[in-house]
Design an enzyme around this catalytic site. Structure first.
Site, PDB file in Angstrom:
ATOM      1  N   GLU A  39       0.871  -1.181   0.000  1.00 51.61           N
ATOM      2  CA  GLU A  39       0.000   0.000   0.000  1.00 51.61           C
ATOM      3  C   GLU A  39       0.914   1.240   0.000  1.00 51.61           C
ATOM      4  OE1 GLU A  39      -1.969   0.044   3.795  1.00 51.61           O
ATOM      5  OE2 GLU A  39      -3.531   1.443   3.176  1.00 51.61           O
ATOM      6  N   LYS A 110      -9.663   1.827  -1.671  1.00 49.51           N
ATOM      7  CA  LYS A 110      -9.821   1.131  -0.384  1.00 49.51           C
ATOM      8  C   LYS A 110     -11.174   1.428   0.262  1.00 49.51           C
ATOM      9  CE  LYS A 110      -7.137   0.485   3.917  1.00 49.51           C
ATOM     10  NZ  LYS A 110      -5.945   0.975   4.646  1.00 49.51           N
ATOM     11  N   CYS A 143      -4.980  -3.600   2.577  1.00 46.76           N
ATOM     12  CA  CYS A 143      -4.643  -3.647   3.994  1.00 46.76           C
ATOM     13  C   CYS A 143      -5.837  -3.912   4.902  1.00 46.76           C
ATOM     14  CB  CYS A 143      -3.882  -2.379   4.397  1.00 46.76           C
ATOM     15  SG  CYS A 143      -2.897  -2.653   5.902  1.00 46.76           S
ATOM     16  N   VAL A 170       0.176  -2.698  10.616  1.00 43.39           N
ATOM     17  CA  VAL A 170       0.803  -2.340  11.889  1.00 43.39           C
ATOM     18  C   VAL A 170       0.274  -3.206  13.035  1.00 43.39           C
ATOM     19  CG1 VAL A 170       1.449   0.026  11.286  1.00 43.39           C
ATOM     20  CG2 VAL A 170      -0.847  -0.405  12.151  1.00 43.39           C
TER      21      VAL A 170
HETATM   22  C1  ACM Z   1      -3.784  -0.242   7.203  1.00 44.96           C
HETATM   23  O1  ACM Z   1      -4.895  -0.393   6.705  1.00 44.96           O
HETATM   24  N1  ACM Z   1      -2.832   0.417   6.559  1.00 44.96           N
HETATM   25  C2  ACM Z   1      -3.464  -0.789   8.510  1.00 44.96           C
END
Ligand code: ACM
Length: 265
Positions: A39, A110, A143, A170
């Site tokens: 990402e 996203k 992510c 993370v």
């Molecule tokens: C994330 O969605 N970058 C943790």
């Protein structure tokens, strides 16, 4: 059989040409059919103002990063999925592009924004997307989308063989959860995470957990990277294995579903 994998690395915040050069130098000449990048692979993750995003984001498909990925895909005759910050008018999206041997194919915005992404980016409005390519059907989630089982379920129901998953993870959970996400949907997934630390704002520091991996419809981890090293790893897969959702003569993970009894909201 096709060769798929990821490039896990530590992008340098704000230096798009450095990050892009690093990717191109690493991937050039590789025999991979599909490579997934993290990402925000070209910018880094921790934006702290809209001005920064305005400066570093690009339109898709005519931005310079997408163009460089198109060239890379053409030269290597491979598919690439890569996360970038997208600009569309006055809106910014956390997006991923798919390029292939014939050029630009599509992009996804996203759906589930994480943490302070909500301050700067608009929630994705593309919905989940799957592209039918010469190497199989490729779907994309980004992510934190993984945390919502509906994301990969939707991609699987739309026919994905392979879910490309650009990430900047993370929290510690995803590498352990993805084998189950793949098992319950009988799809392959390629999670391309990054490594390193970004600490660009008082009181908010991110340590990215690495552990990029390719996971199989049987819930196997076919290959997994370290927590802290830059690694370009590939593995052979048969994408068609995703198309058989049967567990035995009586059970099929999709035909046995009972959507009339499920609650979506
Ligand atoms: C994330 O969605 N970058 C943790």
């Amino acid at each position: 059989m096709i060769k798929v994998g990821f490039y896990q690395f530590n992008p340098f915040f704000g230096d798009k040409s450095l990050n892009l050069k690093k990717v191109i130098d690493t991937l050039r000449g590789s025999v991979a059919n599909l490579i997934v990048l993290p990402e925000f692979f070209n910018t880094g993750y921790q934006f702290i103002s809209i001005d920064e995003i305005a400066n570093l984001s690009e339109s898709i498909p005519d931005g310079e990063t997408t163009n460089a990925l198109i060239n890379l895909s053409k030269q290597n005759s491979c598919y690439v999925v890569a996360g970038i910050a997208e600009r569309d008018g006055n809106n910014f999206y956390n997006s991923a592009v798919l390029t292939g041997p014939k050029g630009y194919i599509g992009h996804y915005r996203k759906t589930h924004l994480f943490f302070e992404e909500k301050l700067y980016f608009s929630p994705g409005d593309t919905g989940f997307r799957v592209w039918d390519t010469e190497i199989g059907r490729i779907g994309i989630m980004i992510c934190f989308d993984w945390f919502f089982p509906e994301s990969i379920r939707t991609l699987a129901l739309m026919g994905s063989d392979i879910v490309a998953h650009p990430s900047n993870l993370v929290l510690p959970y995803c590498p352990h959860a993805m084998p189950i996400r793949c098992l319950e949907n009988k799809v392959f997934a390629i999670t391309a995470n990054r490594i390193g630390i970004e600490s660009r704002k008082d009181n908010t520091s991110f340590k990215f957990i690495g552990m990029s991996q390719v996971t199989s419809p049987k819930g196997e981890i076919l290959v997994r990277a370290s927590e802290d090293k830059e690694e370009f790893l590939l593995v052979d897969i048969e994408p068609e294995l995703s198309r058989n959702k049967a567990l035995n003569n009586y059970n099929d993970l999709f035909k046995d579903r009972r959507p009339d009894l499920y609650k979506l909201d």
